[in-house]
Design a protein around this motif. Structure first.
Motif, PDB file in Angstrom:
ATOM      1  N   ALA A 276       0.830  -1.206   0.000  1.00  0.00           N
ATOM      2  CA  ALA A 276       0.000   0.000   0.000  1.00  0.00           C
ATOM      3  C   ALA A 276       0.867   1.259   0.000  1.00  0.00           C
ATOM      4  N   LYS A 277       1.947   1.226   0.749  1.00  0.00           N
ATOM      5  CA  LYS A 277       2.854   2.376   0.763  1.00  0.00           C
ATOM      6  C   LYS A 277       3.454   2.591  -0.629  1.00  0.00           C
ATOM      7  N   TYR A 278       3.869   1.507  -1.278  1.00  0.00           N
ATOM      8  CA  TYR A 278       4.399   1.610  -2.639  1.00  0.00           C
ATOM      9  C   TYR A 278       3.329   2.115  -3.598  1.00  0.00           C
ATOM     10  N   ALA A 279       2.106   1.668  -3.423  1.00  0.00           N
ATOM     11  CA  ALA A 279       1.012   2.128  -4.285  1.00  0.00           C
ATOM     12  C   ALA A 279       0.844   3.637  -4.165  1.00  0.00           C
ATOM     13  N   LEU A 280       0.849   4.145  -2.948  1.00  0.00           N
ATOM     14  CA  LEU A 280       0.697   5.586  -2.746  1.00  0.00           C
ATOM     15  C   LEU A 280       1.879   6.363  -3.315  1.00  0.00           C
ATOM     16  N   LYS A 281       3.079   5.810  -3.175  1.00  0.00           N
ATOM     17  CA  LYS A 281       4.256   6.473  -3.746  1.00  0.00           C
ATOM     18  C   LYS A 281       4.168   6.516  -5.273  1.00  0.00           C
ATOM     19  N   ALA A 282       3.764   5.408  -5.873  1.00  0.00           N
ATOM     20  CA  ALA A 282       3.629   5.357  -7.333  1.00  0.00           C
ATOM     21  C   ALA A 282       2.540   6.312  -7.801  1.00  0.00           C
ATOM     22  N   LEU A 283       1.438   6.350  -7.083  1.00  0.00           N
ATOM     23  CA  LEU A 283       0.341   7.249  -7.447  1.00  0.00           C
ATOM     24  C   LEU A 283       0.748   8.717  -7.305  1.00  0.00           C
ATOM     25  N   LYS A 284       1.619   8.998  -6.356  1.00  0.00           N
ATOM     26  CA  LYS A 284       2.116  10.373  -6.220  1.00  0.00           C
ATOM     27  C   LYS A 284       2.870  10.779  -7.487  1.00  0.00           C
ATOM     28  N   VAL A 285       3.714   9.885  -7.996  1.00  0.00           N
ATOM     29  CA  VAL A 285       4.448  10.170  -9.232  1.00  0.00           C
ATOM     30  C   VAL A 285       3.468  10.388 -10.386  1.00  0.00           C
ATOM     31  N   LEU A 286       2.473   9.535 -10.478  1.00  0.00           N
ATOM     32  CA  LEU A 286       1.484   9.668 -11.552  1.00  0.00           C
ATOM     33  C   LEU A 286       0.648  10.939 -11.395  1.00  0.00           C
ATOM     34  N   ALA A 287       0.405  11.348 -10.161  1.00  0.00           N
ATOM     35  CA  ALA A 287      -0.316  12.611  -9.929  1.00  0.00           C
ATOM     36  C   ALA A 287       0.540  13.800 -10.363  1.00  0.00           C
ATOM     37  N   GLU A 288       1.841  13.711 -10.096  1.00  0.00           N
ATOM     38  CA  GLU A 288       2.756  14.785 -10.532  1.00  0.00           C
ATOM     39  C   GLU A 288       2.772  14.901 -12.054  1.00  0.00           C
ATOM     40  N   GLN A 289       2.589  13.789 -12.734  1.00  0.00           N
ATOM     41  CA  GLN A 289       2.636  13.753 -14.193  1.00  0.00           C
ATOM     42  C   GLN A 289       1.247  13.835 -14.833  1.00  0.00           C
ATOM     43  N   TYR A 290       0.227  14.068 -14.027  1.00  0.00           N
ATOM     44  CA  TYR A 290      -1.148  14.074 -14.536  1.00  0.00           C
ATOM     45  C   TYR A 290      -1.305  15.087 -15.676  1.00  0.00           C
ATOM     46  N   GLY A 291      -1.891  14.631 -16.764  1.00  0.00           N
ATOM     47  CA  GLY A 291      -2.116  15.486 -17.927  1.00  0.00           C
ATOM     48  C   GLY A 291      -0.936  15.562 -18.878  1.00  0.00           C
ATOM     49  N   LYS A 292       0.161  14.886 -18.549  1.00  0.00           N
ATOM     50  CA  LYS A 292       1.370  14.940 -19.384  1.00  0.00           C
ATOM     51  C   LYS A 292       1.583  13.660 -20.182  1.00  0.00           C
TER      52      LYS A 292
END
Length: 143
Positions: A6-22
């Protein structure tokens, strides 16, 4: 405690949120940036895709991206996908209810009342925290 998955999932999602729309993000980029074993990350991202949080694109320029905006991805949903029930006991779970084998009467069970309070306190935070909050957190290294 949340699982390492779950911690890894949140970390990965943070990266994807930073790249959202790109556009799509490569698994290898996420794995390297967040120090997540690639094979483990592949399984995590697949779970998130199969549950509607992510979408994937194959081929050149492919990868993963958020299907929905970061402000709509609640921690509670991610944790339920990855770890299952948030409630401390199944008898108070909102989505994974199960009767306790040793319970005679749920209505008068004093332990159940405490477990409901515990669940509600956690949900008060997890239901109101989204991926966007990770991006605007004032404490670097939040996750």
């Amino acid at each position: 405690m949340i699982s390492k998955k779950a911690k890894y999932a949140l970390k990965a999602l943070k990266v994807l949120a930073e790249q959202y729309g790109k556009g799509p993000v490569l698994i290898s980029f996420i794995a390297e940036k967040e120090k997540i074993p690639k094979k483990f990350l592949e399984a995590i991202l697949l779970d998130l895709r199969n549950n509607g949080i992510l979408q994937s694109q194959k081929g050149k320029g492919g990868g993963y991206l958020l299907r929905i905006p970061p402000e709509e991805v609640k921690f509670s949903k991610v944790l339920r996908i990855i770890d299952g029930p948030i409630a401390p006991t199944l008898c108070v779970s909102l989505y994974f209810y199960g009767k306790c084998e040793d319970c005679v009467d749920e209505v008068s069970c004093s332990l159940r009342l405490v477990m409901e309070k515990w669940r509600d306190a956690n949900l008060a935070v997890l239901d109101q925290t989204t991926l966007k909050d990770l991006l605007t957190a004032q404490h670097p290294g939040l996750i």
